[in-house]
Design a protein around this motif. Structure first.
Motif, PDB file in Angstrom:
ATOM      1  N   HIS A  25       5.276   4.414   0.952  1.00 23.69           N
ATOM      2  CA  HIS A  25       3.936   3.900   0.614  1.00 23.69           C
ATOM      3  C   HIS A  25       3.091   3.900   1.893  1.00 23.69           C
ATOM      4  O   HIS A  25       3.619   3.781   2.996  1.00 23.69           O
ATOM      5  CB  HIS A  25       4.056   2.485   0.022  1.00 23.69           C
ATOM      6  CG  HIS A  25       2.790   2.023  -0.632  1.00 23.69           C
ATOM      7  ND1 HIS A  25       1.797   1.383   0.072  1.00 23.69           N
ATOM      8  CD2 HIS A  25       2.344   2.129  -1.902  1.00 23.69           C
ATOM      9  CE1 HIS A  25       0.790   1.107  -0.764  1.00 23.69           C
ATOM     10  NE2 HIS A  25       1.094   1.550  -1.970  1.00 23.69           N
ATOM     11  N   TYR A  27       1.523   1.672   3.178  1.00 17.99           N
ATOM     12  CA  TYR A  27       1.600   0.428   3.947  1.00 17.99           C
ATOM     13  C   TYR A  27       2.810   0.384   4.878  1.00 17.99           C
ATOM     14  O   TYR A  27       3.031  -0.623   5.566  1.00 17.99           O
ATOM     15  CB  TYR A  27       1.701  -0.791   3.012  1.00 17.99           C
ATOM     16  CG  TYR A  27       0.553  -1.033   2.056  1.00 17.99           C
ATOM     17  CD1 TYR A  27      -0.627  -0.309   2.117  1.00 17.99           C
ATOM     18  CD2 TYR A  27       0.650  -2.030   1.094  1.00 17.99           C
ATOM     19  CE1 TYR A  27      -1.666  -0.548   1.226  1.00 17.99           C
ATOM     20  CE2 TYR A  27      -0.381  -2.284   0.203  1.00 17.99           C
ATOM     21  CZ  TYR A  27      -1.535  -1.543   0.268  1.00 17.99           C
ATOM     22  OH  TYR A  27      -2.548  -1.802  -0.614  1.00 17.99           O
ATOM     23  N   ASP A  41       0.177   6.279  -2.870  1.00 15.02           N
ATOM     24  CA  ASP A  41       0.004   4.950  -3.458  1.00 15.02           C
ATOM     25  C   ASP A  41       1.019   4.802  -4.581  1.00 15.02           C
ATOM     26  O   ASP A  41       1.840   5.703  -4.829  1.00 15.02           O
ATOM     27  CB  ASP A  41      -1.446   4.708  -3.894  1.00 15.02           C
ATOM     28  CG  ASP A  41      -1.924   5.620  -5.018  1.00 15.02           C
ATOM     29  OD1 ASP A  41      -1.091   6.252  -5.695  1.00 15.02           O
ATOM     30  OD2 ASP A  41      -3.151   5.696  -5.221  1.00 15.02           O
ATOM     31  N   SER A  42       1.000   3.683  -5.278  1.00 15.21           N
ATOM     32  CA  SER A  42       2.088   3.422  -6.223  1.00 15.21           C
ATOM     33  C   SER A  42       2.107   4.426  -7.377  1.00 15.21           C
ATOM     34  O   SER A  42       3.183   4.820  -7.833  1.00 15.21           O
ATOM     35  CB  SER A  42       2.020   1.985  -6.739  1.00 15.21           C
ATOM     36  OG  SER A  42       0.778   1.740  -7.321  1.00 15.21           O
ATOM     37  N   PHE A  64       9.819  -3.370  -6.497  1.00 18.04           N
ATOM     38  CA  PHE A  64       9.371  -2.974  -7.846  1.00 18.04           C
ATOM     39  C   PHE A  64       9.078  -1.474  -7.902  1.00 18.04           C
ATOM     40  O   PHE A  64       9.232  -0.844  -8.958  1.00 18.04           O
ATOM     41  CB  PHE A  64       8.159  -3.815  -8.309  1.00 18.04           C
ATOM     42  CG  PHE A  64       6.842  -3.445  -7.672  1.00 18.04           C
ATOM     43  CD1 PHE A  64       6.096  -2.354  -8.126  1.00 18.04           C
ATOM     44  CD2 PHE A  64       6.320  -4.194  -6.635  1.00 18.04           C
ATOM     45  CE1 PHE A  64       4.888  -2.014  -7.552  1.00 18.04           C
ATOM     46  CE2 PHE A  64       5.107  -3.858  -6.048  1.00 18.04           C
ATOM     47  CZ  PHE A  64       4.395  -2.762  -6.504  1.00 18.04           C
ATOM     48  N   MET A  65       8.638  -0.901  -6.804  1.00 24.83           N
ATOM     49  CA  MET A  65       8.344   0.538  -6.776  1.00 24.83           C
ATOM     50  C   MET A  65       9.649   1.331  -6.880  1.00 24.83           C
ATOM     51  O   MET A  65       9.710   2.360  -7.560  1.00 24.83           O
ATOM     52  CB  MET A  65       7.616   0.914  -5.481  1.00 24.83           C
ATOM     53  CG  MET A  65       6.248   0.258  -5.344  1.00 24.83           C
ATOM     54  SD  MET A  65       5.463   0.710  -3.775  1.00 24.83           S
ATOM     55  CE  MET A  65       3.922  -0.195  -3.929  1.00 24.83           C
ATOM     56  N   TYR A 113       0.513  -4.570 -14.792  1.00 27.12           N
ATOM     57  CA  TYR A 113       0.330  -3.850 -13.517  1.00 27.12           C
ATOM     58  C   TYR A 113       1.717  -3.389 -13.070  1.00 27.12           C
ATOM     59  O   TYR A 113       2.727  -4.047 -13.361  1.00 27.12           O
ATOM     60  CB  TYR A 113      -0.259  -4.863 -12.534  1.00 27.12           C
ATOM     61  CG  TYR A 113      -0.821  -4.337 -11.246  1.00 27.12           C
ATOM     62  CD1 TYR A 113      -1.326  -3.058 -11.111  1.00 27.12           C
ATOM     63  CD2 TYR A 113      -0.870  -5.185 -10.127  1.00 27.12           C
ATOM     64  CE1 TYR A 113      -1.860  -2.620  -9.903  1.00 27.12           C
ATOM     65  CE2 TYR A 113      -1.409  -4.758  -8.920  1.00 27.12           C
ATOM     66  CZ  TYR A 113      -1.890  -3.472  -8.821  1.00 27.12           C
ATOM     67  OH  TYR A 113      -2.418  -3.049  -7.620  1.00 27.12           O
ATOM     68  N   ASN A 115       2.964  -3.681 -10.343  1.00 25.91           N
ATOM     69  CA  ASN A 115       3.529  -4.725  -9.469  1.00 25.91           C
ATOM     70  C   ASN A 115       4.137  -5.833 -10.325  1.00 25.91           C
ATOM     71  O   ASN A 115       3.661  -6.969 -10.360  1.00 25.91           O
ATOM     72  CB  ASN A 115       2.436  -5.327  -8.572  1.00 25.91           C
ATOM     73  CG  ASN A 115       1.810  -4.323  -7.632  1.00 25.91           C
ATOM     74  OD1 ASN A 115       1.500  -3.206  -8.036  1.00 25.91           O
ATOM     75  ND2 ASN A 115       1.602  -4.709  -6.395  1.00 25.91           N
ATOM     76  N   THR A 129      -1.695   1.075 -12.773  1.00 26.41           N
ATOM     77  CA  THR A 129      -1.742   0.813 -11.331  1.00 26.41           C
ATOM     78  C   THR A 129      -3.206   0.550 -11.003  1.00 26.41           C
ATOM     79  O   THR A 129      -4.087   0.662 -11.868  1.00 26.41           O
ATOM     80  CB  THR A 129      -1.241   2.020 -10.501  1.00 26.41           C
ATOM     81  OG1 THR A 129      -2.233   3.039 -10.546  1.00 26.41           O
ATOM     82  CG2 THR A 129       0.082   2.557 -11.002  1.00 26.41           C
ATOM     83  N   HIS A 177      -4.262  -9.299  -0.214  1.00 25.58           N
ATOM     84  CA  HIS A 177      -5.643  -9.019  -0.632  1.00 25.58           C
ATOM     85  C   HIS A 177      -6.403 -10.260  -1.108  1.00 25.58           C
ATOM     86  O   HIS A 177      -7.604 -10.375  -0.868  1.00 25.58           O
ATOM     87  CB  HIS A 177      -5.647  -7.960  -1.733  1.00 25.58           C
ATOM     88  CG  HIS A 177      -5.156  -6.630  -1.262  1.00 25.58           C
ATOM     89  ND1 HIS A 177      -3.828  -6.291  -1.259  1.00 25.58           N
ATOM     90  CD2 HIS A 177      -5.817  -5.565  -0.766  1.00 25.58           C
ATOM     91  CE1 HIS A 177      -3.693  -5.059  -0.780  1.00 25.58           C
ATOM     92  NE2 HIS A 177      -4.884  -4.597  -0.474  1.00 25.58           N
ATOM     93  N   HIS A 200      -9.800  -2.709  -1.888  1.00 24.08           N
ATOM     94  CA  HIS A 200      -8.800  -2.573  -2.954  1.00 24.08           C
ATOM     95  C   HIS A 200      -9.131  -3.599  -4.049  1.00 24.08           C
ATOM     96  O   HIS A 200      -9.522  -4.729  -3.732  1.00 24.08           O
ATOM     97  CB  HIS A 200      -7.403  -2.846  -2.359  1.00 24.08           C
ATOM     98  CG  HIS A 200      -6.281  -2.422  -3.229  1.00 24.08           C
ATOM     99  ND1 HIS A 200      -5.887  -3.149  -4.332  1.00 24.08           N
ATOM    100  CD2 HIS A 200      -5.474  -1.334  -3.187  1.00 24.08           C
ATOM    101  CE1 HIS A 200      -4.866  -2.517  -4.917  1.00 24.08           C
ATOM    102  NE2 HIS A 200      -4.589  -1.416  -4.240  1.00 24.08           N
ATOM    103  N   SER A 216      -7.896   2.359  -5.397  1.00 31.40           N
ATOM    104  CA  SER A 216      -6.498   2.214  -4.992  1.00 31.40           C
ATOM    105  C   SER A 216      -6.336   2.666  -3.542  1.00 31.40           C
ATOM    106  O   SER A 216      -7.265   3.218  -2.941  1.00 31.40           O
ATOM    107  CB  SER A 216      -5.610   3.086  -5.882  1.00 31.40           C
ATOM    108  OG  SER A 216      -5.798   4.445  -5.543  1.00 31.40           O
ATOM    109  N   THR A 217      -5.150   2.487  -3.014  1.00 27.57           N
ATOM    110  CA  THR A 217      -4.897   2.821  -1.615  1.00 27.57           C
ATOM    111  C   THR A 217      -5.282   4.271  -1.312  1.00 27.57           C
ATOM    112  O   THR A 217      -6.037   4.544  -0.376  1.00 27.57           O
ATOM    113  CB  THR A 217      -3.403   2.584  -1.311  1.00 27.57           C
ATOM    114  OG1 THR A 217      -3.086   1.265  -1.746  1.00 27.57           O
ATOM    115  CG2 THR A 217      -3.095   2.712   0.143  1.00 27.57           C
TER     116      THR A 217
END
Ligand code: 13P
Ligand code: SF4
Length: 309
Positions: A25, A27, A41-42, A64-65, A113, A115, A129, A177, A200, A216-217
């Motif tokens: 990811h 991040y 991104d996810s 979770f990803m 979501y 997440n 997402t 966030h 975001h 999104s990212t």
């Protein structure tokens, strides 16, 4: 430097021996991103997870990803460098809470979501997402009421974008966030008057109201790369700086600290390190293990989402 090089070499050898792919990811620490076969991104990583050959997925992101990758690749071994790489949004809605919410609202369509835990996914009609949430909610017939979970800020943003009033929203939050403050963004804008603001949708509504772009990212990265402006204030996790500077080397990116610490880092994402990545490839642990029943039930709402382009 020598130490990092030797770990990198070990990872490359283990990767080959294990027939592994490394997904990261945006991040993640930049050293991890540089080693990855795909950074995204996810949504992009969920798609990538099933588009490769090999036996092992080393998922450098949060748990979770990796669960999503396992659901889409049940025959592959999926490892994450650190088992504690969780997510405050996942923790904010347990599957028993969702079941109780459904019982109270039996005619509602559950939109979750990504997440969320795999158990929550298995109880949902469709996933989304941050990249496709508006499209996903618009794909549900207008007369069908919706339960949206778990992120309050994303839910409010989706409600505003779709104009959908028959939508109930869970009260979950991202600890990164949700703690970005409009007050600090205002100070940053005074300091950098030429900068455009990208945010975001997990940010609070008053922050989103000040943004020139919400996405999104990866959408944020693409948008900053496509603008003529030389300077940006980026309201998301600061790991994206690496991808932004690679894409647009001449531009300047400002990240502002959130309320609870003097940084804009996700403490869960930052649990993963090069050393732990090496160990996970060597030991094939921590490994995502899910029952066949859970995989089959969670797969349905994930596939529904992936079918929406
Ligand atoms: P993206 O869908 O933009 O990758 O976001 C995932 C996430 O956890 C944001 O905090
Ligand atoms: Fe979860 Fe927020 Fe971290 Fe994303 S940034 S993984 S939503 S805690």
């Amino acid at each position: 430097m020598v130490a990092i090089q030797s770990i990198t070499d070990e990872i490359a050898e283990l990767k080959q021996a294990r027939r592994a792919v490394i997904l990261a990811h945006h991040y993640q620490e930049h050293e991890i991103q540089e080693l990855a076969d795909a950074v995204g991104d996810s949504l992009e990583l969920a798609r990538k997870a099933r588009d490769f050959e090999g036996d092992v997925i080393a998922f450098c992101g949060v748990w979770f990803m990796a669960e999503t990758a396992k659901v889409l690749n049940p025959e592959r071994t999926v490892v994450v460098p650190d088992r504690e790489a969780g997510c405050s949004l996942v923790e904010s809605c347990h599957v028993d809470q969702l079941k109780a919410w459904r019982r109270k609202n039996p005619d509602h369509v559950v939109v979750s979501y990504i997440n969320t835990s795999v158990e929550v996914k298995a109880e949902s009609e469709i996933l989304c997402t941050s990249r496709n949430a508006v499209k996903v909610v618009n794909s549900i017939p207008a007369d069908k009421p919706v339960l949206f979970l778990p992120d309050l800020n994303l839910g409010n943003y989706v409600r505003e974008q779709t104009g959908r009033q028959n939508m109930k929203i869970w009260q979950g939050a991202c600890i990164v966030h949700a703690t970005f403050a409009a007050r600090k963004l205002t100070q940053a804008r005074i300091k950098h008057p030429a900068a455009l603001v990208a945010a975001h949708p997990e940010c609070p509504g008053d922050v989103l109201a000040m943004a020139d772009f919400i996405g999104s990212t990866s959408a944020i990265i693409d948008w900053c790369g496509s603008q003529d402006a030389p300077e940006f204030i980026v309201m998301t996790e600061s790991g994206v700086r690496h991808s932004l500077e690679k894409l647009a080397p001449g531009k300047t990116f400002h990240f502002i600290p959130n309320e609870h610490c003097n940084c804009s880092e996700c403490p869960y994402m930052k649990r993963n390190t090069l050393e732990k990545l090496r160990d996970s490839l060597r030991d094939l642990r921590p490994r995502v293990e899910l029952s066949q029943d859970l995989i089959e039930r969670a797969r349905v709402p994930i596939e529904r989402m992936l079918a929406i382009r």
